[in-house]
Design an enzyme around this catalytic site. Structure first.
Site, short mmCIF file in Angstrom:
data_model
loop_
_atom_site.label_atom_id
_atom_site.label_comp_id
_atom_site.label_asym_id
_atom_site.label_seq_id
_atom_site.Cartn_x
_atom_site.Cartn_y
_atom_site.Cartn_z
N ASP A 199 0.86 -1.18 0.00
CA ASP A 199 0.00 0.00 0.00
C ASP A 199 0.90 1.24 0.00
O ASP A 199 1.84 1.33 0.79
CB ASP A 199 -0.88 -0.01 1.26
N TYR A 226 -2.16 10.07 -2.75
CA TYR A 226 -2.35 11.29 -3.55
C TYR A 226 -1.33 12.35 -3.13
O TYR A 226 -0.78 13.07 -3.96
CB TYR A 226 -3.76 11.86 -3.37
N ARG A 232 -0.48 14.88 9.19
CA ARG A 232 -1.13 13.97 10.15
C ARG A 232 -0.65 14.22 11.58
O ARG A 232 -1.36 13.94 12.54
CB ARG A 232 -0.90 12.50 9.73
N ASP A 273 -4.05 2.41 -4.86
CA ASP A 273 -2.69 2.39 -4.31
C ASP A 273 -2.31 1.08 -3.63
O ASP A 273 -1.37 1.04 -2.85
CB ASP A 273 -2.48 3.58 -3.36
N GLU A 274 -3.05 0.03 -3.94
CA GLU A 274 -2.74 -1.25 -3.28
C GLU A 274 -2.60 -2.37 -4.31
O GLU A 274 -3.31 -2.38 -5.31
CB GLU A 274 -3.85 -1.62 -2.29
N1 DCP Z 1 -8.92 8.18 -1.02
C1 DCP Z 1 -10.05 8.87 -1.36
N2 DCP Z 1 -11.15 8.80 -0.57
C2 DCP Z 1 -11.14 8.07 0.55
C3 DCP Z 1 -10.00 7.35 0.93
C4 DCP Z 1 -8.88 7.43 0.10
O1 DCP Z 1 -10.06 9.54 -2.38
N3 DCP Z 1 -12.21 8.02 1.30
C5 DCP Z 1 -7.76 8.27 -1.90
C6 DCP Z 1 -6.71 9.18 -1.35
C7 DCP Z 1 -5.63 8.29 -0.91
C8 DCP Z 1 -5.80 7.07 -1.77
O2 DCP Z 1 -7.18 7.00 -2.05
O3 DCP Z 1 -4.36 8.89 -1.08
C9 DCP Z 1 -5.33 5.78 -1.12
O4 DCP Z 1 -6.08 5.53 0.07
P1 DCP Z 1 -5.41 4.98 1.37
O5 DCP Z 1 -6.50 4.58 2.28
O6 DCP Z 1 -4.37 3.99 1.06
O7 DCP Z 1 -4.77 6.27 2.04
P2 DCP Z 1 -3.39 6.94 1.77
O8 DCP Z 1 -2.57 6.20 0.81
O9 DCP Z 1 -3.63 8.36 1.45
O10 DCP Z 1 -2.72 6.92 3.21
P3 DCP Z 1 -2.02 5.70 3.95
O11 DCP Z 1 -0.62 6.16 4.16
O12 DCP Z 1 -2.76 5.60 5.24
O13 DCP Z 1 -2.14 4.49 3.11
MG MG Z 2 -2.16 4.16 0.99
MG MG Z 3 -4.77 2.07 0.24
#
Ligand code: DCP
Ligand code: MG
Ligand code: MG
Length: 609
Positions: free
Chosen positions: A28, A33, A65, A120-121
């Site tokens: 992941d 973004y 964060r 992203d996974e």
């Molecule tokens: N995303 C989105 N709406 C959401 C959750 C996520 O548009 N409700 C988008 C933004 C994130 C991307 O999807 O960057 C990937 O989601 P993740 O849950 O993996 O979150 P992140 O990658 O941002 O953070 P982490 O470091 O916790 O994985």
């Molecule tokens: Mg992520």
């Molecule tokens: Mg993710």
């Protein structure tokens, strides 16, 4: 939970709970973004950064964060806790999607099944690779790379500990490669199944990885405070569980199977019990090309037709960019609306779809394009579908509009088609919600998350809106080939072409078929004298005489030929033996693909300009 006794645990242990044979990695990307923005503009790295979509901060970098910014916070709330928050608009997903595809491509270089999950996974099944590596390493010297959820006490007799240790090293190599080549930090989870690999992945984050051994699956699962944390538990299942006071994963572990069976089907009840103890045998499914490409936009309310038209027009512009990147010609279009029922204060979606003529799409300089007239045609189709969904004599209130191309030229995507080996490996999320619906986070964790979230009724009876696309009378593949590395040639599944386009109009302009001297690795090789196929009978002669490989024309690159899957080799050989059955027609006649005549693999070896 007092009335639930532990006898349940003996009745839930299924056979597969002892199967530790697989090695699965889940990767992941950290604050995805935000990282894409930071890689693009490194000056953002030291700032607290939030990605804004409408009035929501969908994600933020780890600097932000620290201030307490969380995913899906309202912008106003985020600015309260972090007034210096730098906000970047993230409504255009183009660059995120491109980054996602690049990561997927890097992961594919290990030649293991890779399943994309959302943007992203990725899951990677490294079972076979681990087995290979096991032959060359000293098992006693292997160590885990990164963190371990809990140190193993006794060696498992099946050897899974050594396998997972090797898998953890592969995960580390993968993460390093993603960072070195693309600049993204990631987290990884390593386990013997997808469930545990995914759930252990965020154990230490950002930029870290964790391995969990099978014997700790149940104890790890019992730490999860909410059954919703289990990826395949959707909102309906969740509701039923909560109704019966099953809130934590530990509750689910304790509830007797017989009680669960009263509320769920037998299979589902067993599945839930298995999940609760970390047992999951779902395979990693190699991600292919998406079945549909779509976009949606949601808003408070739109009640005027002209506004709806504007929304659709904006969506169409963006959708056409996605389709151009994908390269396939769409032949079906779906319109989705979410109507607000003012009386019931609820919303529901409805869709209609119809076929669209492939002739709307043209090729310009090798790129799929739609002329202004074509766009107008698409808009009129969209509005006709809209008129079917909405009774305009009455007021309406919409909260979402969506557009998706749901079918593509069949011959480009047929199973077993050589095209699957030659296509760009672009993978586009089926439906990209411009406004992220934060309530759907649980379902987005479902392993099948890439399927259209907006999937509703599809009404194929609407085909009359646009007549069925006629089979183009003259079609051919225009392939721009690129040089393949040795490594790629060695693996048929890696054979790629820069672009493949089905093009009926361009064909008419093509009067000569010429062998490319630029790139021979995919194109059959010709002797210098035959570079210009001025006479197709020469080609036929080559075929008849055979060349370097059995029954192959002399211009065929044996190495490339040998790298093709058996069935393709057989297909080619059969056609070379019997050239009259091939599509290679004399240059003097139009290169037509006769109606009803099956598409020929030989066309992919047709020399090109
Ligand atoms: N995303 C989105 N709406 C959401 C959750 C996520 O548009 N409700 C988008 C933004 C994130 C991307 O999807 O960057 C990937 O989601 P993740 O849950 O993996 O979150 P992140 O990658 O941002 O953070 P982490 O470091 O916790 O994985
Ligand atoms: Mg992520
Ligand atoms: Mg993710």
């Amino acid at each position: 939970m007092d009335d639930r006794n532990m006898e349940s645990s003996s009745s839930i242990l299924p056979d597969e709970s002892n199967d530790h044979s697989k090695s699965i990695i889940h990767i992941d990307v950290d604050c995805f973004y935000a990282q894409v923005e930071m890689v693009r503009k490194p000056e953002l790295q030291s700032l607290p950064l939030g990605i804004q979509q409408k009035n929501i901060v969908v994600t933020s970098n780890y600097e932000a964060r620290k201030y307490g910014i969380r995913k899906c916070m309202l912008v106003t709330d985020a600015l309260k806790v972090c007034p210096n928050l730098k906000l970047v608009n993230g409504e255009d997903l183009h660059d995120y999607r491109a980054a996602s595809n690049k990561i997927f491509t890097v992961l594919q270089s290990w030649k293991c099944p890779v399943e994309k999950l959302g943007m992203d996974e990725n899951f990677i099944d490294v079972t076979n690779l681990v087995q290979e590596k096991l032959k060359t390493v000293n098992i006693t010297a292997i160590t885990v790379s990164g963190n371990v959820f809990s140190e193993p006490t006794l060696e498992c007799i099946c050897g899974c500990h050594a396998r997972l240790k090797i898998a953890s090293q592969i995960a580390s190599e993968m993460r390093n490669k993603i960072y070195d080549e693309l600049g993204y930090t990631t987290c990884a989870g390593i386990a013997h199944n997808k469930l545990l690999a995914k759930l252990i992945c965020p154990f230490k984050k950002p930029n870290d990885q964790t391995t969990i051994f099978p014997e700790h699956g149940a104890s790890f699962m019992s730490t999860l405070q909410n059954v919703r944390s289990i990826p395949s538990i959707g909102s309906k299942t969740m509701e039923t569980l909560v109704t019966h006071k099953i809130i934590t994963v530990s509750d689910l572990q304790m509830v007797p199977l017989e009680i669960l069976k009263k509320h769920f089907s037998g299979d589902m009840a067993v599945r839930l019990k298995n999940l609760s103890i970390g047992v999951d045998n779902t395979p990693v499914k190699q991600t292919g090309r998406p079945q549909s490409i779509g976009l949606e936009d949601s808003f408070k309310t739109v009640s005027v037709k002209s506004e709806v038209e504007e929304k659709f027009s904006a969506l169409l512009q963006r959708l056409l960019i996605l389709v151009r990147e994908d390269g396939r010609i769409p032949v079906s279009l779906r319109v989705t609306l979410r109507k607000k029922d003012v009386k019931r204060l609820s919303s529901h979606r409805e869709s209609r779809q119809c076929q669209v003529s492939a002739s709307i799409f043209t090729i310009n300089n090798g790129t799929l394009t739609v002329t202004d007239a074509g766009q107008q045609k698409l808009m009129s189709i969209i509005m006709r579908l809209f008129n079917k969904l909405i009774n305009l004599s009455k007021p309406f209130h919409l909260t979402l509009v969506g557009l998706a191309f749901t079918k593509f030229q069949e011959r480009m995507t047929g199973r077993g088609s050589i095209v699957n080996y030659l296509m760009n490996d672009i993978s586009v999320q089926s439906v990209l919600n411009i406004q992220n619906d934060c309530d759907t986070s649980a379902s987005s964790m479902d392993y099948s998350a890439v399927s259209p979230s907006s999937s509703t009724t599809t009404d194929l009876s609407d085909a009359e809106v646009e007549p069925s696309p006629k089979k183009p009378k003259k079609v051919t593949w225009i392939a721009k080939r690129r040089c393949l590395s040795k490594e790629e040639v060695a693996s048929p599944s890696k054979l790629k072409v820069g672009e493949l386009r089905l093009n009926s109009r361009e064909l008419e302009k093509v009067s000569e078929l010429r062998l490319s001297s630029r790139d021979r690795s995919l194109t059959p090789r010709a002797s210098p004298a035959k570079d210009n196929l001025s006479d197709t009978s020469d080609t036929m002669k080559d075929i008849a005489e055979g060349g370097n490989c059995d029954n192959c024309p002399s211009y065929v690159d044996k190495e490339v030929f040998n790298a093709l899957p058996d069935e393709m080799q057989q297909e080619l050989k059969a056609m070379w033996k019997n050239p009259s059955s091939s599509e290679m027609v004399p240059r003097s006649s139009p290169r037509t693909m006769n109606k009803g005549k099956p598409n020929s693999i030989l066309k992919y070896f047709v020399p090109h300009k």
